[in-house]
Write a protein that holds these residues in place. Structure first.
Motif, short mmCIF file in Angstrom:
data_model
loop_
_atom_site.label_atom_id
_atom_site.label_comp_id
_atom_site.label_asym_id
_atom_site.label_seq_id
_atom_site.Cartn_x
_atom_site.Cartn_y
_atom_site.Cartn_z
N ASP A 37 0.83 -1.22 0.00
CA ASP A 37 0.00 0.00 0.00
C ASP A 37 0.86 1.26 0.00
O ASP A 37 0.51 2.24 -0.64
N TYR A 38 1.94 1.23 0.74
CA TYR A 38 2.74 2.45 0.89
C TYR A 38 4.07 2.34 0.17
O TYR A 38 5.03 3.03 0.53
N ASP A 39 4.16 1.49 -0.84
CA ASP A 39 5.32 1.41 -1.71
C ASP A 39 6.63 1.23 -0.95
O ASP A 39 7.66 1.83 -1.28
N VAL A 40 6.59 0.43 0.10
CA VAL A 40 7.78 0.09 0.89
C VAL A 40 8.50 1.34 1.39
O VAL A 40 9.72 1.38 1.47
N ARG A 41 7.73 2.38 1.73
CA ARG A 41 8.33 3.53 2.43
C ARG A 41 8.25 3.18 3.91
O ARG A 41 7.19 3.26 4.52
N TRP A 42 9.39 2.84 4.48
CA TRP A 42 9.35 2.16 5.77
C TRP A 42 8.80 3.01 6.89
O TRP A 42 8.08 2.52 7.76
N PHE A 43 9.13 4.28 6.90
CA PHE A 43 8.66 5.11 8.00
C PHE A 43 7.14 5.20 7.99
O PHE A 43 6.49 5.23 9.04
N ILE A 44 6.58 5.24 6.79
CA ILE A 44 5.12 5.33 6.70
C ILE A 44 4.50 3.97 6.99
O ILE A 44 3.47 3.89 7.67
N VAL A 45 5.14 2.93 6.49
CA VAL A 45 4.65 1.58 6.78
C VAL A 45 4.59 1.39 8.29
O VAL A 45 3.60 0.92 8.84
N HIS A 46 5.66 1.81 8.95
CA HIS A 46 5.69 1.66 10.40
C HIS A 46 4.62 2.50 11.06
O HIS A 46 3.98 2.08 12.03
N ASN A 96 -4.78 16.03 3.21
CA ASN A 96 -4.38 16.49 4.53
C ASN A 96 -3.72 17.86 4.47
O ASN A 96 -2.86 18.10 3.62
N THR A 97 -4.08 18.75 5.37
CA THR A 97 -3.50 20.10 5.34
C THR A 97 -2.00 20.08 5.60
O THR A 97 -1.27 20.90 5.05
N GLY A 98 -1.56 19.16 6.45
CA GLY A 98 -0.12 19.08 6.73
C GLY A 98 0.66 18.79 5.46
O GLY A 98 1.63 19.47 5.13
N VAL A 99 0.20 17.80 4.72
CA VAL A 99 0.86 17.43 3.47
C VAL A 99 0.80 18.59 2.48
O VAL A 99 1.79 18.93 1.82
N LEU A 100 -0.38 19.21 2.41
CA LEU A 100 -0.55 20.30 1.43
C LEU A 100 0.36 21.47 1.77
O LEU A 100 0.92 22.11 0.88
N ASN A 101 0.49 21.77 3.06
CA ASN A 101 1.39 22.86 3.45
C ASN A 101 2.83 22.53 3.09
O ASN A 101 3.58 23.42 2.67
N ALA A 102 3.20 21.27 3.26
CA ALA A 102 4.56 20.87 2.87
C ALA A 102 4.73 21.03 1.36
O ALA A 102 5.76 21.53 0.89
N PHE A 103 3.71 20.65 0.60
CA PHE A 103 3.77 20.79 -0.87
C PHE A 103 3.86 22.27 -1.26
O PHE A 103 4.60 22.63 -2.17
N SER A 123 -0.81 23.00 15.42
CA SER A 123 -0.41 21.61 15.26
C SER A 123 1.01 21.51 14.72
O SER A 123 1.48 22.40 13.99
N VAL A 124 1.67 20.43 15.09
CA VAL A 124 2.98 20.11 14.54
C VAL A 124 2.85 18.75 13.88
O VAL A 124 2.52 17.77 14.54
N THR A 125 3.03 18.72 12.56
CA THR A 125 2.79 17.49 11.80
C THR A 125 4.05 17.05 11.09
O THR A 125 4.60 17.82 10.30
N PRO A 126 4.54 15.85 11.34
CA PRO A 126 5.66 15.36 10.55
C PRO A 126 5.15 14.77 9.23
O PRO A 126 4.23 13.94 9.23
N VAL A 127 5.70 15.21 8.13
CA VAL A 127 5.31 14.71 6.82
C VAL A 127 6.55 14.06 6.19
O VAL A 127 7.60 14.69 6.14
N VAL A 128 6.40 12.82 5.77
CA VAL A 128 7.52 12.11 5.14
C VAL A 128 7.07 11.58 3.80
O VAL A 128 6.06 10.86 3.72
N ASP A 129 7.76 11.95 2.75
CA ASP A 129 7.44 11.49 1.39
C ASP A 129 5.98 11.74 1.03
O ASP A 129 5.35 10.93 0.36
N GLY A 130 5.44 12.85 1.49
CA GLY A 130 4.07 13.17 1.15
C GLY A 130 3.02 12.44 1.97
O GLY A 130 1.85 12.48 1.64
N PHE A 131 3.46 11.77 3.02
CA PHE A 131 2.50 11.13 3.92
C PHE A 131 2.69 11.68 5.33
O PHE A 131 3.82 11.95 5.74
N VAL A 132 1.59 11.80 6.05
CA VAL A 132 1.69 12.25 7.43
C VAL A 132 2.04 11.06 8.31
O VAL A 132 1.50 9.97 8.14
#
Lengths: 473, 429
Positions: A148-157, B151-158, B176-185
């Motif tokens: 689902d998350y394309d093996v992006r580990w931080f998100i998978v976790h 998600n607003t967090g992701v959109l703000n990062a974008f 709020s403090v939101t960590p966004v990684v690779d476009g995911f919260v």
């Protein structure tokens, strides 16, 4: 983004210049006499239209202006399109140029890539993938989330939430995932060769212990107090300072040694000095070389042009002037191409003391020393003296050469004689003895050679110091 | 066209915040419609209104009349109540959402929602039920061809041009403090609190509290008939519009007074860049401000103490109030603590500051000071353009919805009819 021109063409509006408003000034009636092409405006205004053109004016061949499509109208269409990356039949609408084909694939579909995550059968699981820490259900779940998350580990976790499962760290998940992948690759039939298989296994390599230690290091690095960081930085600066001090001290000591125990006093040069100087010269050379490259290379086409001027014709007047003022002109060597580097600037004659050829230098020095002549120090390097020294060196060189030839021939004669002797005694004595004799001779000779070479090396050094001395002058 | 990855399908972006609702075309740099989320309404009878409210959204058949938009709550009307459908950043009262969106899209933007795909934003702590409800409203009431909730967090990062960022978003009610990684919260790393509310309450206390506070009357200008110029710090001389006082509702009064407080905060309040220091606070020039009643004064240290609430809470306050919202440094450290050690470095060097609340005077500088104290390599991205700061979430949505690669993610009407509510959770991860 659509430019103003695009919007105009979409709305089929005419170009702004075509409909000049009433506020715009009327254009002046075009001047009947057009400026011919290929003649500059300034020149044309000077000579006027009546001047007959002698040269055939041709339009200069310049790069053609790119056609940006500003001139001709482009038709745009508001078209519905289908995205083949979607499973449903959603049709969105966008503006496209009418020239694009209607059945064209949506250009962004090619970016719809998905990572391939392994799948395994029940049979495979029971045979290879059993693990007492992980149930089949949880492993399935892990692979689903990874997909689902394309093996992006931080998100998978982050999204990993197996009902009733034990809490897992990222490294647990990675470890399980990659170990399953490795086992699958290893145990499945493989079509390619072994190396590609082991390479593939290597890409799934995961060392949990190492990863944990690495993270521990990161944490400890992060948990430093500001005092510790400050101390670390201070220490680093201190080390740099000490190093710099040491370097300066050494340089100063070398300078001092060279001044005090320099060649003036007749002391041999200091070894470290030599190294340093070589280094300095090397860097200088390099720098100069690179600079010369930088400066000269673009201007090389220009340089050869003025060189013929250097060779001034030797008129009688010039010769008389030179004789009156004791000017002696030396012709630059003809073999060297005339470049900036070959140019001889004004110099002291003492810089141009003739130096014997490096190959024969020790022998020459030895020969001169035998005669009690020091060729390395010329008290008054006038033109005549230098010419005499040159002649002397030449004579000595030829002498040394002759001697060498004589020696060689003498040696040859000796060998031939001994061979002859051997041949004569061969009838009476056995073959091996002859070998012995031969060997003994060779051995003697080799030792002699090594002795001479050692001596010559020493001599060479002396010569070098002497020549260095000359450079000092 | 393909070069910059954009392909505009005339999608609409709707960003609903506590103070305003932003709507506009995807691909634009600013929203076309910005309307207050608070709205005024008239009820004939409270219980009757409650019955009908959810069932029918069109205004004509409603027994209650809604006043939405720029001339909604800000105009005084007899007996008009004012309310806000959002509580703590989440939509609580969905009955008011369709009229609000309709007002923005139809009355302000003059477009037909059924012709455009619509992207809606949600805060990170939004509930699945809420987003499904939003999808339902869009598909069933507005008949949109396609819908997406981001998600607003992701959109703000974008909007800041980053895929990985720590987004610090200070709005009207929530921080709020939101960590966004690779476009995911990273949902586990989210930290939020109602900190702006505390700041607002503190400011109100500073202004209206009994001595030693000012005890200022926060009457809005709608209720003042006339006023005379007053000397500095002198009691104001004005007359109230008695005719309106009787018809003014409590909720409208509260709304108007909180607006006065906000106005004061926007023009006067600030925060010291280097942390609180009595001498430094005293050395800062006081700022003048005049209230609608005509009372005017200079505000010195007290104006700076307001912003201090964002970053520091004194022990006494914490002890007296167990439900005190966490201050910003606490939120940031909470977020970073819950993230992987490897990510902390990346996140702290990609801090995105967004939201209208961050336009508070001195906020970004103070935040930088606080951050670099614990993370020497922290790097803060705070757009200097206030529009970009206020509408960061909308801007990110505008970017996202105009990307050619995004169009495969829309939930189409067909999919909605086929899969129902489950598709929202599946598609909008």
């Amino acid at each position: 983004m659509a430019s103003a021109a695009d919007v105009r063409s979409i709305l089929s509006l005419p170009e702004p210049s075509a409909v000049a408003g009433p506020s715009q000034p009327k254009k002046q009636a075009a001047v009947s006499t057009r400026k011919p092409e290929g003649i500059s405006r300034e020149l044309y205004s000077l000579i006027g239209p009546s001047a007959p053109s002698l040269v055939t004016l041709s339009k200069p061949q310049l790069k053609q202006k790119p056609n940006l499509g500003g001139g001709s109208k482009v038709k745009w269409e508001y078209r519905a399109f289908k995205n083949s990356a979607r499973q449903d039949s959603l049709e969105l609408r966008h503006w496209v140029k009418a020239s694009t084909p209607a059945d064209e694939e949506y250009p962004f579909v090619k970016y719809n890539v998905s990572s391939n995550v392994f799948t395994y059968s029940q049979d495979e699981y029971t045979r290879f993938l059993e693990d007492k820490e992980w149930s089949k259900e949880e492993t399935d779940y892990l692979f689903q989330v990874a997909r689902d998350y394309d093996v992006r580990w931080f998100i998978v976790h982050d999204r990993y939430d197996f009902p009733g499962g034990t809490p897992r760290t990222v490294d647990d998940l990675k470890d399980r995932y990659y170990s399953v992948c490795r086992k699958l690759v290893r145990n499945r039939p493989w079509e390619g060769d072994e190396t590609s298989k082991s390479q593939l296994i290597l890409t799934y390599h995961f060392d949990k212990e190492r990863e944990l230690t690495r993270k521990k290091y990161i944490l400890s690095l992060e948990n430093r107090t500001p005092e510790q960081i400050a101390e670390e930085e201070a220490l680093f600066i201190e080390v740099k300072r000490i190093e710099q001090n040491e370097r300066r001290f050494r340089k100063e000591r070398d300078e001092l040694l060279r001044t005090i125990a320099g060649i003036e006093s007749g002391l041999p040069d200091i070894v470290e000095d030599e190294g340093l100087m070589n280094l300095a010269i090397d860097t200088k050379k390099k720098k100069r070389g690179s600079m010369a490259m930088d400066i000269d290379s673009p201007s090389t086409p220009i340089v050869p042009a003025p060189t013929p001027i250097v060779k001034r014709p030797q008129t009688a007047k010039n010769a008389a002037f030179d004789a009156a003022n004791c000017i002696i002109r030396t012709d630059p060597p003809a073999t060297i191409p005339v470049t900036k580097a070959a140019h001889q600037p004004a110099h002291l004659r003492s810089y141009k003391l003739p130096v014997p050829k490096a190959a024969v230098a020790p022998k020459i020095t030895a020969a001169l020393a035998e005669l009690g002549i020091s060729h390395s120090r010329l008290v008054m390097p006038t033109r005549d003296n230098i010419m005499q020294l040159e002649a002397l060196l030449e004579a000595t060189t030829s002498l040394v050469d002759t001697k060498r030839v004589v020696d060689k021939i003498g040696y040859d004669i000796r060998i031939l004689k001994s061979r002859l002797g051997m041949r004569e005694s061969q009838g009476a004595e056995g073959h091996p003895d002859a070998m012995d004799v031969d060997e003994g001779e060779v051995g003697d000779d080799g030792r002699a050679q090594s002795v001479t070479s050692a001596r010559s090396a020493r001599n060479r050094k002396q010569v070098r110091t002497a020549s260095k001395l000359e450079y000092r002058y | 066209m393909v070069n910059y990855g954009g392909d505009e399908v005339s999608a609409l972006v709707v960003d609903i915040g506590s103070s305003t609702l932003r709507a506009g075309y995807a691909g634009d740099d600013t929203p076309k419609a910005v309307i207050p989320t608070s709205y005024g309404y008239h009820t004939t009878a409270v219980d009757e209104a409650m019955d009908v409210e959810g069932s029918d959204a069109t205004q004509k058949t409603r027994p209650i009349k809604m006043y939405i938009g720029q001339n909604g709550p800000s105009l005084w009307r007899e007996g008009m109540e004012v309310t806000n459908p959002l509580v703590d950043g989440l939509i609580q009262d969905f009955s008011a959402i369709p009229p609000l969106i309709e007002h923005a899209l139809v009355d302000v933007m003059r477009c037909t929602p059924s012709e455009h795909p619509i992207l809606v934003t949600e805060p990170t702590w939004n509930t699945p039920a809420n987003r499904e409800r939003m999808a339902e409203i869009m598909f069933e009431e507005f008949q949109v061809p396609a819908f997406y909730i981001a998600n607003t967090g992701v959109l703000n990062a974008f909007a800041a041009g980053r895929g990985t960022a720590m987004v610090i978003d200070v709005g009207k009610n929530m921080c709020s403090v939101t960590p966004v990684v690779d476009g995911f919260v990273l949902r586990k790393g989210l930290a939020y609190s109602a900190l702006p509310k505390l700041v607002h309450a503190h400011a109100r206390h500073v202004l209206t509290g009994p001595p030693p506070m000012r005890g200022i009357d926060l009457l809005p200008h709608q209720l003042i008939a006339n006023k005379m110029p007053a000397d500095l710090n002198a009691p104001p001389r004005f007359s109230i519009r008695e005719d309106r006082m009787a018809g003014t509702t409590e909720s409208w009064r509260a709304w108007a007074e909180s607006r006065e407080v906000d106005e004061w905060i926007h023009s006067v309040a600030g925060v010291l860049e280097q942390g609180w220091n009595d001498q430094l606070a005293a050395s800062r020039p006081p700022k003048p401000y005049e209230f609608p009643t005509g009372y005017n004064s200079y505000f010195g240290g007290e104006r700076l103490s307001v912003g201090e609430q964002f970053f520091y809470h004194p022990q006494a306050l914490v002890a007296s109030n167990p439900n005190l919202p966490k201050h910003l440094p606490a939120l940031i450290s909470e977020t970073l603590r819950s993230c992987d050690a490897e990510l902390r470095q990346v996140l702290s060097s990609n801090v995105v500051v967004t939201g209208g609340g961050t336009l508070f005077t001195g906020f970004a500088d103070r935040l930088a000071t606080e951050l670099t104290r614990s993370f020497p390599h922290a790097k803060i991205h705070a757009p200097g353009n206030p529009i970009e700061r206020r509408y960061g979430g909308w801007l990110g949505g505008s970017i996202l919805a105009s990307l050619g690669t995004f169009h495969q993610l829309w939930i189409s009407k067909e999919e909605w009819q086929e899969h129902g509510k489950a598709i929202v959770g599946q598609r909008c991860k």
